[in-house]
Design a protein around this motif. Structure first.
Motif, PDB file in Angstrom:
ATOM      1  N   PRO A   1      48.352  39.224  35.568  1.00 32.06           N
ATOM      2  CA  PRO A   1      48.360  39.912  36.864  1.00 32.06           C
ATOM      3  C   PRO A   1      46.966  39.959  37.477  1.00 32.06           C
ATOM      4  CG  PRO A   1      49.661  41.128  35.270  1.00 32.06           C
ATOM      5  CD  PRO A   1      48.958  40.046  34.508  1.00 32.06           C
ATOM      6  N   PHE A   2      46.939  39.991  38.802  1.00 34.04           N
ATOM      7  CA  PHE A   2      45.659  40.050  39.492  1.00 34.04           C
ATOM      8  C   PHE A   2      44.979  41.390  39.247  1.00 34.04           C
ATOM      9  CE2 PHE A   2      47.312  36.583  42.341  1.00 34.04           C
ATOM     10  CZ  PHE A   2      46.327  35.666  42.025  1.00 34.04           C
ATOM     11  N   TRP A   3      43.727  41.466  39.686  1.00 32.89           N
ATOM     12  CA  TRP A   3      42.821  42.544  39.289  1.00 32.89           C
ATOM     13  C   TRP A   3      43.194  43.904  39.863  1.00 32.89           C
ATOM     14  CZ3 TRP A   3      41.570  37.956  41.712  1.00 32.89           C
ATOM     15  CH2 TRP A   3      41.115  36.933  40.858  1.00 32.89           C
TER      16      TRP A   3
ATOM     17  N   SER B   1      40.044  37.219  28.061  1.00 29.92           N
ATOM     18  CA  SER B   1      41.357  37.286  28.695  1.00 29.92           C
ATOM     19  C   SER B   1      41.653  38.729  29.069  1.00 29.92           C
ATOM     20  CB  SER B   1      42.432  36.764  27.731  1.00 29.92           C
ATOM     21  OG  SER B   1      43.720  37.073  28.186  1.00 29.92           O
ATOM     22  N   LEU B   2      42.499  38.900  30.074  1.00 31.16           N
ATOM     23  CA  LEU B   2      42.959  40.233  30.465  1.00 31.16           C
ATOM     24  C   LEU B   2      44.358  40.527  29.932  1.00 31.16           C
ATOM     25  CD1 LEU B   2      41.768  40.321  34.193  1.00 31.16           C
ATOM     26  CD2 LEU B   2      40.768  41.561  32.275  1.00 31.16           C
ATOM     27  N   ALA B   3      44.876  39.656  29.090  1.00 34.54           N
ATOM     28  CA  ALA B   3      46.249  39.823  28.609  1.00 34.54           C
ATOM     29  C   ALA B   3      46.412  41.088  27.774  1.00 34.54           C
ATOM     30  CB  ALA B   3      46.675  38.600  27.800  1.00 34.54           C
ATOM     31  N   ASP B   4      45.407  41.443  26.984  1.00 34.61           N
ATOM     32  CA  ASP B   4      45.459  42.630  26.135  1.00 34.61           C
ATOM     33  C   ASP B   4      44.323  43.550  26.569  1.00 34.61           C
ATOM     34  OD1 ASP B   4      45.267  44.551  24.073  1.00 34.61           O
ATOM     35  OD2 ASP B   4      46.081  43.150  22.597  1.00 34.61           O
ATOM     36  N   VAL B   5      44.675  44.536  27.380  1.00 34.74           N
ATOM     37  CA  VAL B   5      43.652  45.405  27.966  1.00 34.74           C
ATOM     38  C   VAL B   5      42.946  46.230  26.894  1.00 34.74           C
ATOM     39  CG1 VAL B   5      43.232  47.287  29.588  1.00 34.74           C
ATOM     40  CG2 VAL B   5      44.843  45.475  30.182  1.00 34.74           C
TER      41      VAL B   5
ATOM     42  N   LEU C   1      37.096  33.614  33.918  1.00 39.65           N
ATOM     43  CA  LEU C   1      36.946  32.682  35.028  1.00 39.65           C
ATOM     44  C   LEU C   1      38.272  32.024  35.384  1.00 39.65           C
ATOM     45  CD1 LEU C   1      33.548  30.974  34.109  1.00 39.65           C
ATOM     46  CD2 LEU C   1      33.962  32.956  35.546  1.00 39.65           C
ATOM     47  N   VAL C   2      39.238  32.809  35.759  1.00 47.02           N
ATOM     48  CA  VAL C   2      40.499  32.295  36.297  1.00 47.02           C
ATOM     49  C   VAL C   2      40.748  33.070  37.575  1.00 47.02           C
ATOM     50  CG1 VAL C   2      42.959  31.917  35.930  1.00 47.02           C
ATOM     51  CG2 VAL C   2      41.385  31.740  34.001  1.00 47.02           C
ATOM     52  N   TYR C   3      40.395  32.450  38.701  1.00 49.02           N
ATOM     53  CA  TYR C   3      40.410  33.158  39.976  1.00 49.02           C
ATOM     54  C   TYR C   3      41.562  32.725  40.883  1.00 49.02           C
ATOM     55  CZ  TYR C   3      35.537  34.175  38.692  1.00 49.02           C
ATOM     56  OH  TYR C   3      34.396  34.582  38.053  1.00 49.02           O
ATOM     57  N   TYR C   4      42.381  31.757  40.457  1.00 48.43           N
ATOM     58  CA  TYR C   4      43.274  31.121  41.411  1.00 48.43           C
ATOM     59  C   TYR C   4      44.754  31.322  41.125  1.00 48.43           C
ATOM     60  CZ  TYR C   4      43.719  27.756  37.665  1.00 48.43           C
ATOM     61  OH  TYR C   4      43.950  27.196  36.449  1.00 48.43           O
ATOM     62  N   ASN C   5      45.150  31.741  39.933  1.00 46.21           N
ATOM     63  CA  ASN C   5      46.575  31.871  39.634  1.00 46.21           C
ATOM     64  C   ASN C   5      46.830  33.196  38.939  1.00 46.21           C
ATOM     65  OD1 ASN C   5      45.481  31.363  37.113  1.00 46.21           O
ATOM     66  ND2 ASN C   5      47.263  30.273  36.376  1.00 46.21           N
ATOM     67  N   ASN C   6      48.093  33.536  38.845  1.00 49.44           N
ATOM     68  CA  ASN C   6      48.424  34.827  38.244  1.00 49.44           C
ATOM     69  C   ASN C   6      49.196  34.658  36.952  1.00 49.44           C
ATOM     70  OD1 ASN C   6      50.675  33.890  39.507  1.00 49.44           O
ATOM     71  ND2 ASN C   6      51.298  35.846  40.390  1.00 49.44           N
ATOM     72  N   VAL C   7      48.665  33.809  36.073  1.00 51.47           N
ATOM     73  CA  VAL C   7      49.201  33.752  34.718  1.00 51.47           C
ATOM     74  C   VAL C   7      49.139  35.149  34.108  1.00 51.47           C
ATOM     75  CG1 VAL C   7      48.852  32.797  32.409  1.00 51.47           C
ATOM     76  CG2 VAL C   7      48.585  31.343  34.432  1.00 51.47           C
TER      77      VAL C   7
ATOM     78  N   PHE D   1      40.615  42.250  46.101  1.00 51.49           N
ATOM     79  CA  PHE D   1      41.607  42.833  45.200  1.00 51.49           C
ATOM     80  C   PHE D   1      41.148  44.203  44.692  1.00 51.49           C
ATOM     81  CE2 PHE D   1      43.344  38.577  45.068  1.00 51.49           C
ATOM     82  CZ  PHE D   1      44.698  38.779  44.833  1.00 51.49           C
ATOM     83  N   LEU D   2      39.875  44.305  44.341  1.00 47.48           N
ATOM     84  CA  LEU D   2      39.369  45.562  43.776  1.00 47.48           C
ATOM     85  C   LEU D   2      39.183  46.639  44.837  1.00 47.48           C
ATOM     86  CD1 LEU D   2      36.777  44.081  41.261  1.00 47.48           C
ATOM     87  CD2 LEU D   2      38.969  45.111  40.710  1.00 47.48           C
ATOM     88  N   ILE D   3      38.814  46.229  46.053  1.00 47.56           N
ATOM     89  CA  ILE D   3      38.638  47.223  47.114  1.00 47.56           C
ATOM     90  C   ILE D   3      39.989  47.657  47.668  1.00 47.56           C
ATOM     91  CG2 ILE D   3      37.808  47.608  49.452  1.00 47.56           C
ATOM     92  CD1 ILE D   3      35.316  46.030  48.782  1.00 47.56           C
TER      93      ILE D   3
END
Length: 410
Positions: A201-203, A166-170, A193-199, A257-259
């Protein structure tokens, strides 16, 4: 074998293989405070794809059970399933097919999904039934600890990718990446592997910069991979077809998103690998990005937020794990980027027969391609993307690699 004879053999690196322990085996790798949660997860676990257990009859039909039955009756498929958790079996498969090194992603097709991560959820299982970030991290840690043991059998040939759950806790994600690198998982990191929603924040969100900085510092490329992480497709018979039509699109998204978010600009040492999602799409995506970010009607373009074109960041920091590579892709290799495409055999997945007869498939798909380009696609590009030690791989290729004439037409 002398140097001249060794040169007549091809070094092959697969950019896409799959591994994972039989699910109950993760019990010993789960943190004790989450053992009860693990038992609850295990009790609900429903194998997917080429599973060896019966599917829950309460779930609507997805893949053809007849097809799966016929698939599993093949002796080589059973060996492949064993090769996802038994490193001795995996190395035997690598030797038999002339593959010197395998980049290892997690699996879900042989009742071996990492705990809590829903790699094995059906396409009709709603995204809001995902587990909490805390349990996803616990599942990632269990998988990573198992993976350390698996790769330790032959670290020069088994290149594992760490999960972060998860990205919730960086901060905890960074901690897990550092632990993985220190303990022998050196291939990089698979993004959740969650590419479709922003539960979460996006990358492009700046809160993730410590994670990107750590991955760049540790030389751990970040990866996206087709598969789970798609929207809810419902419970109608066409759900798996809708999934199949769209599943290769969603993992493209971190590229822009990353670029455009400046991540690759702020972290020039960060590498991004996009695996098993085709490669024809990338040039159109880069063309659109190059146009949009310079369009003066946007303040972004007018103010020049990015000093380079998006296509230049791609050339500098991105690669394509071209699993299931097709002949049309090979014919378009100079448009896509012949120095960016990396062959992968997708061992041992039901959607890919390449791993059953890789040499035969390589002969067909690479027909007429000059030898230097064949060598780049089969290994040279992966050497650069992953910083691999050619000196360690050449003796392996000299022992097991196919002869040049087996793959490259005269």
């Amino acid at each position: 074998m002398g140097p001249a004879e060794a040169a007549e053999r091809l070094l092959i690196v697969s950019s896409d293989g799959h591994v994972g322990a039989p699910v109950a085996h993760y019990r010993g790798y789960v943190d004790p405070k989450h053992r009860c949660d693990f038992e609850d997860w295990l009790a609900q676990y429903v194998p997917l794809w080429a599973a060896t257990q019966a599917k829950d009859p309460g779930l609507p039909e997805t893949l053809s059970e007849d097809y799966k039955r016929a698939w599993m009756q093949q002796a080589k498929v059973a060996e492949g399933a064993e090769g996802t958790w038994n490193p001795t079996r995996r190395l035997a498969s690598l030797d038999a097919e002339g593959v010197a090194l395998d980049v290892l992603f997690p699996d879900d097709q042989s009742a071996n999904s990492p705990p809590f991560l829903w790699f094995a959820r059906e396409y009709n299982r709603r995204w809001d039934q995902e587990y909490s970030p805390e349990l996803k991290l616990a599942g990632a840690r269990a998988y990573n600890r198992w993976l350390v043991d698996f790769c330790s059998t032959a670290p020069e040939r088994l290149l594992g990718l760490a999960l972060i759950g998860s990205l919730a806790d960086v901060d905890r994600a960074v901690e897990e990446v550092r632990w993985a690198k220190a303990n022998g998982i050196t291939g990089g990191v698979l993004l959740p592997l969650v590419y479709y929603n922003n539960v979460e924040p996006f990358w492009n969100d700046r809160r993730y910069d410590p994670l990107w900085a750590a991955c760049a510092e540790l030389e751990m490329p970040i990866h996206t991979h087709t598969g789970s992480g798609c929207p809810y497709y419902g419970d109608q018979p066409e759900a798996p077809i809708l999934f199949a039509l769209e599943c290769t699109y969603w993992p493209h998204r971190p590229l822009w998103f990353l670029i455009v978010g400046g991540v690759l600009e702020r972290h020039p040492g960060l590498k991004l690998v996009l695996t098993e999602q085709g490669s024809m799409w990338v040039r159109e995506a880069l063309f659109m990005m190059d146009h949009q970010v310079s369009d003066p009607k946007y303040a972004f373009g007018a103010r020049g937020h990015l000093p380079l074109k998006p296509s230049e960041y791609f050339e500098r920091q991105c690669w394509l794990g071209s699993s299931l590579v097709s002949r049309p892709e090979i014919e378009a290799r100079h448009v896509i980027g012949v120095k960016k495409m990396m062959w992968g055999w997708d061992y041992p997945h039901i959607e890919s027969r390449d791993w059953l007869t890789p040499r035969e498939n390589l002969r067909k798909v690479l027909q007429g391609v000059p030898e230097p380009e064949v060598r780049a696609i089969l290994a040279g590009n992966a050497l650069e993307a992953y910083g691999l030690d050619l000196g360690k791989l050449e003796p392996i290729a000299a022992r097991i690699g196919p002869r040049v004439e087996e793959i490259v037409a005269a």
